[in-house]
Design a protein around this motif. Sequence first.
Motif, mmCIF file in Angstrom:
data_model
loop_
_atom_site.group_PDB
_atom_site.id
_atom_site.type_symbol
_atom_site.label_atom_id
_atom_site.label_comp_id
_atom_site.label_asym_id
_atom_site.label_seq_id
_atom_site.Cartn_x
_atom_site.Cartn_y
_atom_site.Cartn_z
ATOM 1 N N ALA A 1 0.841 -1.203 0.000
ATOM 2 C CA ALA A 1 0.000 0.000 0.000
ATOM 3 C C ALA A 1 0.871 1.246 0.000
ATOM 4 C CB ALA A 1 -0.918 -0.015 1.219
ATOM 5 N N TRP A 2 1.940 1.228 0.787
ATOM 6 C CA TRP A 2 2.863 2.378 0.750
ATOM 7 C C TRP A 2 3.492 2.502 -0.622
ATOM 8 C CZ3 TRP A 2 4.958 0.175 5.888
ATOM 9 C CH2 TRP A 2 4.170 0.637 6.945
ATOM 10 N N GLY A 3 3.783 1.373 -1.237
ATOM 11 C CA GLY A 3 4.309 1.414 -2.594
ATOM 12 C C GLY A 3 3.378 2.176 -3.523
ATOM 13 N N ILE A 4 2.065 1.943 -3.369
ATOM 14 C CA ILE A 4 1.099 2.658 -4.212
ATOM 15 C C ILE A 4 1.103 4.143 -3.879
ATOM 16 C CG2 ILE A 4 -1.362 2.923 -4.703
ATOM 17 C CD1 ILE A 4 -1.608 -0.052 -4.648
ATOM 18 N N TRP A 5 1.139 4.487 -2.587
ATOM 19 C CA TRP A 5 1.233 5.911 -2.224
ATOM 20 C C TRP A 5 2.359 6.570 -3.005
ATOM 21 C CZ3 TRP A 5 1.569 6.535 3.853
ATOM 22 C CH2 TRP A 5 0.376 6.100 4.435
ATOM 23 N N LEU A 6 3.541 5.937 -2.935
ATOM 24 C CA LEU A 6 4.729 6.591 -3.475
ATOM 25 C C LEU A 6 4.745 6.566 -4.996
ATOM 26 C CD1 LEU A 6 7.387 5.352 -0.927
ATOM 27 C CD2 LEU A 6 5.968 7.386 -0.848
ATOM 28 N N GLU A 7 3.942 5.675 -5.625
ATOM 29 C CA GLU A 7 3.806 5.753 -7.079
ATOM 30 C C GLU A 7 2.868 6.881 -7.479
ATOM 31 O OE1 GLU A 7 5.331 4.250 -9.510
ATOM 32 O OE2 GLU A 7 6.513 3.118 -8.061
ATOM 33 N N VAL A 8 1.759 7.003 -6.744
ATOM 34 C CA VAL A 8 0.711 7.941 -7.156
ATOM 35 C C VAL A 8 1.104 9.382 -6.838
ATOM 36 C CG1 VAL A 8 -1.675 8.621 -6.687
ATOM 37 C CG2 VAL A 8 -1.111 6.213 -6.994
ATOM 38 N N LEU A 9 1.735 9.589 -5.665
ATOM 39 C CA LEU A 9 1.980 10.967 -5.217
ATOM 40 C C LEU A 9 2.801 11.807 -6.201
ATOM 41 C CD1 LEU A 9 2.483 10.439 -1.402
ATOM 42 C CD2 LEU A 9 0.817 11.943 -2.470
ATOM 43 N N PRO A 10 3.981 11.345 -6.644
ATOM 44 C CA PRO A 10 4.757 12.230 -7.528
ATOM 45 C C PRO A 10 4.055 12.496 -8.856
ATOM 46 C CG PRO A 10 5.838 10.097 -7.305
ATOM 47 C CD PRO A 10 4.719 10.113 -6.337
ATOM 48 N N VAL A 11 3.245 11.525 -9.325
ATOM 49 C CA VAL A 11 2.568 11.728 -10.612
ATOM 50 C C VAL A 11 1.590 12.893 -10.510
ATOM 51 C CG1 VAL A 11 0.999 10.694 -12.272
ATOM 52 C CG2 VAL A 11 2.835 9.340 -11.288
ATOM 53 N N PHE A 12 0.852 12.960 -9.402
ATOM 54 C CA PHE A 12 -0.187 13.986 -9.322
ATOM 55 C C PHE A 12 0.290 15.249 -8.639
ATOM 56 C CE2 PHE A 12 -2.406 10.002 -9.903
ATOM 57 C CZ PHE A 12 -3.081 10.311 -11.063
ATOM 58 N N ALA A 13 1.434 15.156 -7.904
ATOM 59 C CA ALA A 13 2.009 16.390 -7.378
ATOM 60 C C ALA A 13 2.932 17.014 -8.418
ATOM 61 C CB ALA A 13 2.782 16.103 -6.100
ATOM 62 N N ARG A 14 3.237 16.298 -9.489
ATOM 63 C CA ARG A 14 4.159 16.735 -10.538
ATOM 64 C C ARG A 14 5.480 17.165 -9.926
ATOM 65 N NH1 ARG A 14 2.485 14.004 -14.028
ATOM 66 N NH2 ARG A 14 3.892 14.984 -15.506
ATOM 67 N N LYS A 15 5.967 16.409 -8.977
ATOM 68 C CA LYS A 15 7.244 16.771 -8.366
ATOM 69 C C LYS A 15 8.047 15.508 -8.136
ATOM 70 C CE LYS A 15 8.478 19.164 -4.761
ATOM 71 N NZ LYS A 15 8.291 19.631 -3.393
ATOM 72 N N THR A 16 9.362 15.653 -8.179
ATOM 73 C CA THR A 16 10.245 14.514 -7.940
ATOM 74 C C THR A 16 9.944 13.910 -6.578
ATOM 75 O OG1 THR A 16 11.893 15.694 -9.193
ATOM 76 C CG2 THR A 16 12.646 13.826 -7.896
ATOM 77 N N LEU A 17 9.967 12.586 -6.527
ATOM 78 C CA LEU A 17 9.739 11.913 -5.249
ATOM 79 C C LEU A 17 10.804 12.361 -4.268
ATOM 80 C CD1 LEU A 17 7.905 9.840 -3.928
ATOM 81 C CD2 LEU A 17 9.535 8.084 -4.574
ATOM 82 N N PHE A 18 10.334 12.913 -3.148
ATOM 83 C CA PHE A 18 11.242 13.514 -2.179
ATOM 84 C C PHE A 18 11.913 12.413 -1.361
ATOM 85 C CE2 PHE A 18 11.727 15.199 2.180
ATOM 86 C CZ PHE A 18 12.595 16.237 1.932
ATOM 87 N N ALA A 19 13.242 12.483 -1.217
ATOM 88 C CA ALA A 19 13.989 11.585 -0.334
ATOM 89 C C ALA A 19 13.644 10.125 -0.581
ATOM 90 C CB ALA A 19 13.725 11.949 1.124
#
Lengths: 638, 192
Positions: A343-361
Motif C-alpha cells: 500500500a505504501w508502494g502505491i502511495w509513493l507511485e501515485v503521489l509524484p505523478v499527481f504532485a508533478r514533483k520529484t519523489l522527495f527523499a
Amino acid sequence: MATEMGAQHTGEKEESAPQHRPSLPPVLRGMVWGGIAFALLNFFVIAIQRPEYGALVSEVSVSVGMGGALIGWLLGIGGYETWLLPWFGRPAAWREPEGWQRYFSFSTDHKVIGIQYLITATGTFLVAGMVAMAMRYNLMTPSLNLFPTSVAYESAVSIHGTLMLFAVSVVAIVGGFGNYFVPLMIGAKDMVFPRLNGISYWLIPFGVLTILLSPLLGGFVTGWTGYEPLAARSPSGQIFYYIGVFTLGLSSLLTAVNVIATTVFLRAPGVTWGRLPMFVWAMLVTSLLNLYWVPSIGTTFILGLLDRLVPTDFFGQGGLPLAWQSLFWLFGHPEVYIIMLPAWGIWLEVLPVFARKTLFAQRWALIGFIVIMLMSNLVWAHHMFTDMGNAEMIPFMLFTELISIPTGFMYLVALGTMWRSRIRLTTPMILVLMSLFNFLIGGLSGVFLADGPVNLAVHDSYFVVAHFHYTIIGGMVFAWLAGMYYWLPKITGHAINEVWGKINAVAIFIGFNATFGQMFLAGMHGMNRRIALYPAYLAHQNLWISISAFVLGAAFASTMVNFGIAWVRGRQVGANPWDAKTLEWKTASPPPKENFEEIPVVTEGFYGYGNAGAEPEIFVPRVAVAADPPAPPTGVSG
Amino acid sequence: MASARISNETSVHAAEALTPEQVRMYAAGFWIFMVSEAIIFITLFGVRFLLAGTTVLPTNRIIPIATTVLLLASGYTSSVSSRAAAQGENVRLRQYVRLTSLLAFLSLISVAIGWATAGLDPAKQYGGIFYTIIGYHAFHELVGLFLFVSLLIRTRRIAYTPQNHLAVQGTVWFWEFLIVVWILAYIILYFI
C-alpha cells in the motif's frame, strides 16, 4: 524464453492436436475431479475408521479428502496438461483459450493472472463485506436478532476476518497489482516462472471456498487468529480454517518466489536497483517477508490440524497454548506489514505523478521499507501482553513504538513530495490523501496500543477493532482503491468516471470514519470484540455504528458499479493518461501480449518530474513569480 | 522440457536450449523456494525444543541407522547422476537415477518401519513432535521419490545437455537438502 517457446508450440498444436482440448470447461473439470478425489478419499478413510453411528464424514476423512480435492482441482483446472504431462516427458497439450474464457482457465500470462487475482479479491471482499453487514445488523440490538446462536455469530466474525486478512488484503495488491505491474514496471515480458504463477492463482478460489464452506461442519469460533485452547473446543469447521488458510498461504509463497526471482533477474537494461520503482521495491520487501514467514505459519497450521486429528497435544493442556499464540503472531505481525508495504508502494507511485514533483527523499522511503521489514520480526508479543509479566512487555513495547519511526519516513516522503506542489486532485490522488489520513489515525492508535498500561485496559475491546480497521481498510483498502483508479485505465484501456469516482471516494471516507471512529469510543466504553450479546447501555452507540457501516457498504458497492461501468463502456484512453513516467505507461493500454514491442532501455530514474524540461515552473516559488520576477528560485528547485 | 513437444513423441530430443543467464535465473529461483523449505524444518525443530526441551525417550534405534545409511548412499548416487548429466552422459544418468530411486524407496520403507515400531505416544510432547518431524520428512521424501521416478521417465524422451540439465540438478539439490535435514533431525530427535 519459456514464453516464446509456449507461443510457438501453441501455434503447432492448432494444426496437429486439436483433440487435446479438454471436454469440459476447465473450472467445471476441476470441480468434478476435485469432487471425485474428495469422495474417494473421504469414503476410503471412513471405511478404515468405521466411526460409530454410521457417520459418513469425520474430521480425519474430510481433511484427507480436502487434500485430494486440492490436487484434483489443480489438475482439472489445467495442471494435468501443463504440469503432470510435461513432468513425465509428454508434450504439454494445453491450449490457452481465447477471449473471456482465458480468465476461467489456467493461464501463464501475468496480465491474465493479475486480473484473475483482482477480480477474485474484489469478489471475496464483497462476500466478506456482506458477512460484516450481517454482523452489524445483528449488533443493532443487544440481543440476537439475525443469527440463531452466538456460535453462528462468532463463525460469521471468523469467516469475515479470515477471508479479509488471508484472501483479500494480502492478495489484492500483492497478487493483483503485483502480478500485473511488476513485470511491466521493470520492463520484462513475463514472470520468471509463468506456470508456477498460473498454479498459484488457482489455489486462491480453493482456499476461499474452503473457508466459506466451514459452516457445513458447524463453523469455527476462533476468529482469524485460531487461538488455542479455544480452537480445540470449536466446532469441526475449524479444520476448514486450517486447510483454507494453508492453501491461501501456499499461493502467497509461490507468488513471493516468482516476484523475487523476477525482480532480481528480469529487469530491463538500465533499471538499476537505485532506479527500481518504489512499488516494485515494496513488492520485493513484502515477498521476502512472505518467503520466510508463510512456511512458518503453514507448519504451525499443520500442527494445529494434527492437534485435532491425531490427536497430538502441542497446544492443549499438556503442551503450550501460548506457543500457538507466539507462532501465530511471529507470522501475524509481519503479516500486517505484508499488507501495508505494497500500500505504501502505491502511495509513493501515485503521489509524484499527481504532485508533478520529484519523489522527495526516495532513499529514505527505501530505508524505511527495509527497516520495517527487519523490525516487524521483533514485535509479535505485543499481541500477548495479557499473558506476560511486566518486564517482558518492555522490549516488545519498545520495538513496536520504534517501528513507527521508519513508518514515519513514508509520511515525510509523502509530505516532502507534496510540499509546494500543484496537486492535481484526481480520484487516485484523493484516495491516497485519504489513506494517509486514515493510516495516521490507525498508526498513532497503534502506538497507544503498544503501551503496556493502555493495552491492558483496552485489550480485546472495540478500540483494537477500530485500530486495525483503520490500518487495514483505512490504509490498505484505500490505497488499493487508489491503485484501481490509477491503473484500471492501463488494464482495461477505459477511463473511469471521475465525478462518480470522487463522490464514491468521499462517501467511503465518511462512512469509514463514522463507523470506525465511533468504535474507538465504543471500545473505551467497554464494548468487547467478537461477541454477539452486549450490555444494553451500548445499544445506542452500536445502532449508530451499524448505520454508518451500512453507508460504508453501500459506498463500496457503488464504487464497484463505477468500476464495472468503466470496464464495459468507459471512454477510451491513450497509453499514458496521467502523464506518468514509470515503464508501464510506455506501452499501449491495455498492454499487448508480451508487454513491450521491444524491451525498453532506461537511462534515468522514474520520478524525475522536477528535471523534466516541460514543467519547470512548478519549482519556482509562486510568491516570487507574482511579485518580483528577478528573484532567483534558490533552495526549492530539484 | 519444452522442446520435447514435437510431433513424434517416442524419439529423444535435446533439452530446451538455455543461455547461461537463464540457467542462473532458474537455479536461483529454485534456491529461493528452498529457503521456504528450510523454514519449515527450522520451525519444526524450534517447536521440538519449545515443547519437549531436550527430552529423548527410548525408541527403536536400529532402524534410523539403516535409514541414514540408505539416504547417504542415495545422496552419493544422486550426485553421480548429476555429474553424468553435466557431462551429457545420458546412459549413466539413467543408471544412477534408477539406482537413486531404488535407494530412496528403500529409505522410505525403513522410515515407515521406524515409524511403526517407534512405540511412542503421540499425545505426549516428545512423541507428538517425533512423529510430526519424521512424517514431514517422509512426505518430502515421497515428493523426492516422485521427482526421481518422473525424471527417469522423462529421460526416455529428453536428452539433458551440459548446458541445460536443470531438471536433474534441481531434483538432486532437493534430495541432498533432504539428506542434510534428515541428519539434523536424526541428531535432534535421537541424541539431544
